[in-house]
Design an enzyme around this catalytic site. Structure first.
Site, PDB file in Angstrom:
ATOM      1  N   CYS A 137     -24.135 -14.535 -18.396  1.00  0.00           N
ATOM      2  CA  CYS A 137     -25.010 -13.361 -18.388  1.00  0.00           C
ATOM      3  C   CYS A 137     -24.225 -12.115 -17.986  1.00  0.00           C
ATOM      4  CB  CYS A 137     -26.174 -13.601 -17.441  1.00  0.00           C
ATOM      5  SG  CYS A 137     -25.697 -14.405 -15.921  1.00  0.00           S
ATOM      6  N   GLY A 273     -30.561 -30.348 -25.607  1.00  0.00           N
ATOM      7  CA  GLY A 273     -31.182 -29.037 -25.689  1.00  0.00           C
ATOM      8  C   GLY A 273     -32.067 -28.882 -26.905  1.00  0.00           C
TER       9      GLY A 273
HETATM   10  C1  LIG Z   1     -34.375 -21.350 -26.561  1.00  0.00           C
HETATM   11  C2  LIG Z   1     -33.207 -21.581 -25.645  1.00  0.00           C
HETATM   12  C3  LIG Z   1     -33.239 -21.093 -24.343  1.00  0.00           C
HETATM   13  C4  LIG Z   1     -32.158 -21.303 -23.475  1.00  0.00           C
HETATM   14  N1  LIG Z   1     -32.228 -20.846 -22.185  1.00  0.00           N
HETATM   15  C5  LIG Z   1     -31.200 -21.109 -21.329  1.00  0.00           C
HETATM   16  C6  LIG Z   1     -31.284 -20.718 -19.954  1.00  0.00           C
HETATM   17  O1  LIG Z   1     -32.297 -20.187 -19.477  1.00  0.00           O
HETATM   18  N2  LIG Z   1     -30.209 -20.959 -19.159  1.00  0.00           N
HETATM   19  C7  LIG Z   1     -29.076 -21.588 -19.633  1.00  0.00           C
HETATM   20  O2  LIG Z   1     -28.126 -21.795 -18.873  1.00  0.00           O
HETATM   21  N3  LIG Z   1     -28.994 -22.001 -20.921  1.00  0.00           N
HETATM   22  C8  LIG Z   1     -30.024 -21.772 -21.762  1.00  0.00           C
HETATM   23  N4  LIG Z   1     -29.942 -22.202 -23.073  1.00  0.00           N
HETATM   24  C9  LIG Z   1     -28.731 -22.926 -23.536  1.00  0.00           C
HETATM   25  C10 LIG Z   1     -28.938 -24.454 -23.531  1.00  0.00           C
HETATM   26  O3  LIG Z   1     -29.235 -24.935 -22.238  1.00  0.00           O
HETATM   27  C11 LIG Z   1     -27.712 -25.191 -24.099  1.00  0.00           C
HETATM   28  O4  LIG Z   1     -26.592 -24.901 -23.298  1.00  0.00           O
HETATM   29  C12 LIG Z   1     -27.398 -24.782 -25.537  1.00  0.00           C
HETATM   30  O5  LIG Z   1     -28.589 -24.621 -26.275  1.00  0.00           O
HETATM   31  C13 LIG Z   1     -26.500 -25.801 -26.266  1.00  0.00           C
HETATM   32  O6  LIG Z   1     -27.104 -27.077 -26.314  1.00  0.00           O
HETATM   33  P1  LIG Z   1     -27.958 -27.620 -27.582  1.00  0.00           P
HETATM   34  O7  LIG Z   1     -27.127 -27.385 -28.792  1.00  0.00           O
HETATM   35  O8  LIG Z   1     -28.212 -29.066 -27.303  1.00  0.00           O
HETATM   36  O9  LIG Z   1     -29.214 -26.822 -27.617  1.00  0.00           O
HETATM   37  C14 LIG Z   1     -31.013 -22.006 -23.945  1.00  0.00           C
HETATM   38  C15 LIG Z   1     -30.990 -22.493 -25.262  1.00  0.00           C
HETATM   39  C16 LIG Z   1     -32.066 -22.300 -26.115  1.00  0.00           C
HETATM   40  C17 LIG Z   1     -32.007 -22.870 -27.508  1.00  0.00           C
END
Ligand SMILES: Cc1cc2nc3c(=O)[nH]c(=O)nc-3n(C[C@H](O)[C@H](O)[C@H](O)COP(=O)(O)O)c2cc1C
Length: 311
Positions: A137, A273
């Site tokens: 962030c 995720g």
């Molecule tokens: C809709 C959405 C919201 C997310 N919000 C956060 C968050 O609040 N904090 C965070 O560290 N990562 C957040 N992420 C990232 C996920 O935790 C993860 O690191 C990322 O999506 C990769 O994993 P995936 O491909 O399995 O989704 C978010 C991802 C998505 C898709």
């Protein structure tokens, strides 16, 4: 330690002081505050739940549209919408099965002082098993530079959280949007991180040729889902081999085979995720399939498999 009668000694994993009944966690922002997914499976069966990023004050997030589907993935620009740490602790945490599974708070802040304050608040809570620090962030004090892109700033945030975290393990969640993730990994290890998790989303955008507009109101978003799995796997492999910390692999995991791939390259646990959006019972399904898959591959303990990639 998360223990229930369903604890299986073969699936149990330890990341330093953080012990999980299995290596399957749900990723922040994709599983709400956990409670939303209770109708789809037994929350207590999960290795852990990482809740939506929490800030000191509630946040409304970005204007819509803030989600768009892409080939084999999705872009999001939610903008860290959340109810704020106090409301989470008062209204959500007491309803979560924190005695049976690890509830991990994901921290979001724009200054290191705010991170430190969040850690102080969360460290008092017995229902919180660990803190995951989202350093992807912008630091408002430093003019919007991402904490996670600068090794010094990443180290400073880690130190600030660690100082106030009491005995809670501190997980630092790394951004893939860097030239060399190993530099950031080593910097936060030196600053006192207990565990590393990676990857967060990859920066991306989508446009519409008919309206000539970006698909997201925020223009730029974060790419997630199966499309990013090869990138995540490579970064986990690199980080496992350049630090001594336990690693939680994240990125495009949607099958039990994916879980075993991440552990084969050296991850100790993983997070699911975007797959939760494809099927809300996905994580529960993978937890159920895991012992069968281990038996099928003749894996009797994690030490026979973790990091055993033949290179
Ligand atoms: C809709 C959405 C919201 C997310 N919000 C956060 C968050 O609040 N904090 C965070 O560290 N990562 C957040 N992420 C990232 C996920 O935790 C993860 O690191 C990322 O999506 C990769 O994993 P995936 O491909 O399995 O989704 C978010 C991802 C998505 C898709």
């Amino acid at each position: 330690m998360s223990q229930t009668s369903s604890t299986n000694p073969i699936t149990t994993v330890s990341l330093g002081n953080l012990c999980l009944k299995n290596p399957i966690l749900t990723a922040s922002g994709t599983f709400g505050y956990g409670l939303e997914f209770a109708p789809y499976g037994n929350l207590s069966s999960l290795g852990g739940i990482v809740v939506k990023g929490l800030s000191l004050k509630p946040r409304k997030g970005n204007p819509v549209p803030r989600i768009v589907e892409t080939p084999c993935g999705m872009l999001n620009a939610i903008g860290l919408q959340n109810i704020g740490v106090e409301k989470f602790l008062a209204h959500k945490l007491p309803k979560l099965p924190w005695k049976e599974t690890a509830i991990i708070a994901n921290l979001y802040a724009q200054t290191k002082e705010e991170f430190a304050r969040l850690a102080e608040i969360l460290a008092r809570e017995k229902g919180i098993a660990a803190l995951e620090v989202n350093i992807s962030c912008p630091n408002v004090k430093e003019g919007g530079v991402l904490f996670g892109q600068d090794p010094d700033m990443a180290a400073q945030v880690t130190e600030a959280v660690k100082k106030n975290a009491g005995n809670k393990p501190v997980i630092v969640k790394l951004s893939p949007n860097v030239t060399d993730i190993k530099v950031i990994a080593r910097a936060v290890e030196k600053a006192g991180a207990d565990i590393l998790s990676l990857i967060n989303t990859l920066s991306g955008m989508a446009v519409n040729i008919y309206t000539q507009k970006p698909m997201l109101a925020n223009i730029i978003g974060g790419l997630s889902g199966p499309a990013i799995k090869p990138v995540a796997l490579k970064m986990v492999y690199e980080v496992v081999n350049c630090t001594n910390l336990p690693v939680i692999g994240i990125g495009g995991i949607s099958t039990v085979e994916d879980v075993l791939e991440f552990i084969l390259v050296g991850a100790t646990a993983i997070q699911i995720g975007t797959a939760n959006f494809m099927r809300p019972d996905k994580a529960f399904q993978i937890v159920e399939e895991l012992p069968r898959k281990l038996a099928q591959l003749n894996i009797g303990s994690w030490s026979e498999w973790r990091g055993k990639l033949k290179v």
